[in-house]
Design an enzyme around this catalytic site. Sequence first.
Site, short mmCIF file in Angstrom:
data_model
loop_
_atom_site.label_atom_id
_atom_site.label_comp_id
_atom_site.label_asym_id
_atom_site.label_seq_id
_atom_site.Cartn_x
_atom_site.Cartn_y
_atom_site.Cartn_z
N HIS A 166 0.84 -1.22 0.00
CA HIS A 166 0.00 0.00 0.00
C HIS A 166 0.87 1.27 0.00
O HIS A 166 0.44 2.31 0.47
CB HIS A 166 -0.96 0.05 1.20
CG HIS A 166 -1.65 -1.25 1.48
ND1 HIS A 166 -2.92 -1.53 1.00
CD2 HIS A 166 -1.25 -2.36 2.15
CE1 HIS A 166 -3.26 -2.76 1.39
NE2 HIS A 166 -2.27 -3.29 2.09
N SER A 287 14.91 22.06 -15.22
CA SER A 287 13.75 22.93 -15.40
C SER A 287 14.23 24.27 -15.94
O SER A 287 15.30 24.74 -15.56
CB SER A 287 13.05 23.13 -14.06
OG SER A 287 12.30 24.33 -14.08
N LYS A 293 16.11 21.90 -9.96
CA LYS A 293 15.40 20.67 -10.32
C LYS A 293 16.16 19.72 -11.24
O LYS A 293 16.92 20.12 -12.10
CB LYS A 293 14.06 21.01 -10.97
CG LYS A 293 13.11 21.61 -9.97
CD LYS A 293 11.69 21.46 -10.38
CE LYS A 293 11.21 20.04 -10.23
NZ LYS A 293 9.81 19.92 -10.62
#
Length: 467
Positions: A166, A287, A293
Amino acid sequence: MGDGTSETKSSNQMWGGRFAQGPDAIMEEINASIGFDKKLFAQDIRGSIAHATMLAHQGIISAEDKDKIVHGLSTILSEIESGQFEFSRQLEDIHMNVEARLATLIGPAAGRLHTARSRNDQVALDFRLWVKEELQKTEKMLTALIAAFLDRAEEHAETVMPGFTHLQTAQPVTFGHHCMAYVEMFGRDRSRVRHAIEHMDESPIGAAALAGTGFPIDRHMTAKALGFREPTRNSIDTVSDRDFALEFLAIASICATHLSRLAEEIVIWSTPQFGFVRLSDAFSTGSSIMPQKKNPDAAELVRAKTGRINGSLIALLTVMKGLPLAYSKDMQEDKEQVFDSAESLELAIAAMTGMVRDMTIRADRMKAAAGSGYSTATDLADWLVREAGLPFRDAHHVTGRAVALAEQKGCELAELSLEELQAIHADITGKVFDVLTVEASVASRTSFGGTAPSEVKKQIAWWRGRN
Ligand code: ARG
């Protein structure tokens, strides 16, 4: 459509005998497949050479005509390969483009090539040959991906990470074990590829339009010349069947689905929050506005290409659904789906192989995460079963109370004192702390296929022994 093809209004030179007039422009546009089936040129020429050779061997055409045909076809092959060939949309498809050019090159002998065959068995042959080659390529690419995972697994057989269910921390596992899960997945894909090659390894040529032919052809001879195990057994099925294309797409869809799960994990692992892996510069992008990034674009695109590949499977299943036997022109819509999926799948496997080989594994971050979230709670419960003789359900309950206490105190299970643990269950001794570390936890899971480094190394050795 726009691929340097010519347009005229006279009736078709290949089948126009009974037609007074040529097709409407729209008819020509919807009918033509040359825009995409020119990809089959090499297979078409190879098939024609095998067919002509067999016709001459059986005395159906003369050796002299056969020589002219084979020579002409070889010339056409080099014309296409060198980009000199002019494809014509008026000639519909690759089969008629090649045959028309052959007529220009060698004259009337070209007209003998189509004896005892039809475009129906011809296209079934060409496409089968193409798909078979693509499957062979896929098999090699999957082998490279598996090898990349085996190397990473070997390197990290002892590296502890959290195992998830999960996407919640479940139990500690090793990164090597996690890698080997992908080896199993891509190993199954590879055996599906091998089985598909076996299923489709039958030659369609000689089924003719659908009923076979009265000419004394030798289908075993063409099958052998073209590298097939044997000829197909039913001429009607042969020209109606596209199972080989459907199998390719089904295999591609399952494989792409596996790749998308790997892609998704790489996206998650490379976030600063997880920080389990660092992507190489070669397989990430920056980016244009945020200088900090590093984006996992390749993984995201692999995840997305799965949609395209799954779509192709559904598209071709829907084309084939409810089609009466034998050939229907609907089946011309088979190729673009397969070509597009093949290209996407190749790219996706190659990108993932590169990313897996290149990414840096941050073992410290993995280990820190492995120990959080009470990941060794099952080990405590198992200890209570083993050492204190509790039934597992009771041990589960006792452990639940220990987790609740640790949670309340804001500490890990191993940070509870012996007194605190004994207050929950009197039979707990100091020995319990031996099983509460993540290393002890993974080392204990020695069941066949389990996460213990010793077991993972056995799994790696087993896979290394296969190919
Ligand atoms: N271009 C056709 C296809 O891809 C070739 C077979 C056409 N056969 C025919 N009888 N019209 O399916």
